[in-house]
Design an enzyme around this catalytic site. Sequence first.
Site, short mmCIF file in Angstrom:
data_model
loop_
_atom_site.label_atom_id
_atom_site.label_comp_id
_atom_site.label_asym_id
_atom_site.label_seq_id
_atom_site.Cartn_x
_atom_site.Cartn_y
_atom_site.Cartn_z
N LYS A 78 36.55 40.49 28.62
CA LYS A 78 37.23 39.36 29.25
C LYS A 78 36.25 38.55 30.11
CE LYS A 78 38.72 42.33 33.04
NZ LYS A 78 39.78 43.30 33.43
N ARG B 47 50.88 45.20 39.69
CA ARG B 47 50.40 43.90 39.21
C ARG B 47 51.24 43.52 38.00
NH1 ARG B 47 44.07 43.25 37.73
NH2 ARG B 47 44.71 44.44 35.90
N TYR C 42 19.31 20.84 53.47
CA TYR C 42 20.40 20.16 54.16
C TYR C 42 20.72 20.82 55.49
CZ TYR C 42 21.67 17.77 49.77
OH TYR C 42 21.68 16.99 48.65
N MET D 98 23.59 22.44 45.72
CA MET D 98 24.42 22.52 44.53
C MET D 98 23.61 22.96 43.31
SD MET D 98 26.83 19.64 42.74
CE MET D 98 27.77 19.24 44.21
C1 LIG Z 1 39.30 44.65 33.56
C2 LIG Z 1 40.12 45.81 33.12
C3 LIG Z 1 39.52 47.02 32.71
C4 LIG Z 1 38.04 47.31 32.84
O1 LIG Z 1 37.77 47.78 34.14
P1 LIG Z 1 36.27 48.21 34.56
O2 LIG Z 1 36.43 48.67 35.95
O3 LIG Z 1 35.45 46.98 34.45
O4 LIG Z 1 35.84 49.26 33.61
C5 LIG Z 1 40.34 47.99 32.17
N1 LIG Z 1 41.68 47.81 32.07
C6 LIG Z 1 42.29 46.68 32.49
C7 LIG Z 1 43.76 46.56 32.38
C8 LIG Z 1 41.54 45.65 33.03
O5 LIG Z 1 42.15 44.53 33.47
#
Ligand SMILES: *Cc1c(COP(=O)(O)O)cnc(C)c1O
Length: 370
Positions: A40, A137, A265, A314
């Site tokens: 992701k 969550r 800056y 920036m």
């Molecule tokens: C991002 C995520 C993971 C991976 O977690 P890590 O700590 O990066 O290994 C696993 N399961 C879910 C549901 C996630 O959102």
Amino acid sequence: TNPMNNHVTVLEIDGNALEHNLHYFKNKLHQKTKILAVVKAFGYGSDAAKVASFLKDKVDYFAVAYAPEGLLLRNHEIDTPVLLLHPLPAHFETIVAQRLEPSLYSLDLVRHFITYLEARRMEQFPVHIKFNSGLNRLGLSQSDAVILQELLAKTKAIRIVSVFSHLAASEDPNERDFTLDQIARFDAFYDTLNQKLDNTPLRHILNTSGIFNYAEKQMEMVRLGIGLYGISNDEEEQKELENVGTLKSVISQIRTIDKGESVGYGRRFIAEKTTKVATIPIGYADGIRRSWGNGVGYVTINGKQAKIIGSICMDMLMVDVTDIDCKEGNTVIVFGENPTVPLMAKKLNTIPYEILTSISQRVKRVFFRE
Ligand SMILES: *Cc1c(COP(=O)(O)O)cnc(C)c1O
């Protein structure tokens, strides 16, 4: 070979290191345990398509958060199953067209998705059931299990491929009791659900630090994220992993300023002596936090640490190279072996995940392997 382009800012992604890290985790697991690689957020800020293309024959599953991220993988001819962690109803069309496998996290979402599929006379669409075991969550509750069974009994539209949950504090030994309680709740939910299913879905609850601390709870699959990218929440484990991402830039200009002159800056740096200053073409718009400037952070040039002086701009930052033998065009390491991302995260009061995923899309990604 290493196609490092010496004249721009690049995030190099080391395929060999990625493979090393994958094997490190594989060795901690039973041979038959499936591995889901989490890619992701552009593969934790690296390059999801390149990472997934490289890993597609080495892992069983990928996970992404949102449907467009799954579409990107499909557009790169990756046909490995993809668990979609956060399906939105607006994305159902992409989900079905690309055969992304949604994590169904509420009864409403289950109902919606079944209705969507039935309207298109689709059957046996692979889905995953997300259980909320304590992170609070996303996820179904234990009390949803019976209604879910009733919904499943009335439709052929979906097939449950896996049931999973996510740990809230798998990295924290002080939360061991809580974590074991999460796993026990998950087991109870799975048992209730499984009593009424024809197939036996996979179970999975461990993320990277879960694999490290609770390998005995690996079940049929684990979800490997940050560890693949060479980062651990544990100092001992960190030594076993290889660095994957190196953020490199270059010296654009060097000047020598006199005592009393300022840099940047707001004139936040005032030279106390004659100072040699190098300007580097990377700034906060590239994802380098401003709070890493003004003497907090450093870069590495020709093996030596060069402190960031003045405020990060920036598109640029300035470093003190008074004691470093260097010239314009020389390579600058912004992070990688030194400073490491965990070190930056610690000093900036955040976590490595945020540092990695903040590197903006303006920075070119270069994937290589020896
Ligand atoms: C991002 C995520 C993971 C991976 O977690 P890590 O700590 O990066 O290994 C696993 N399961 C879910 C549901 C996630 O959102």
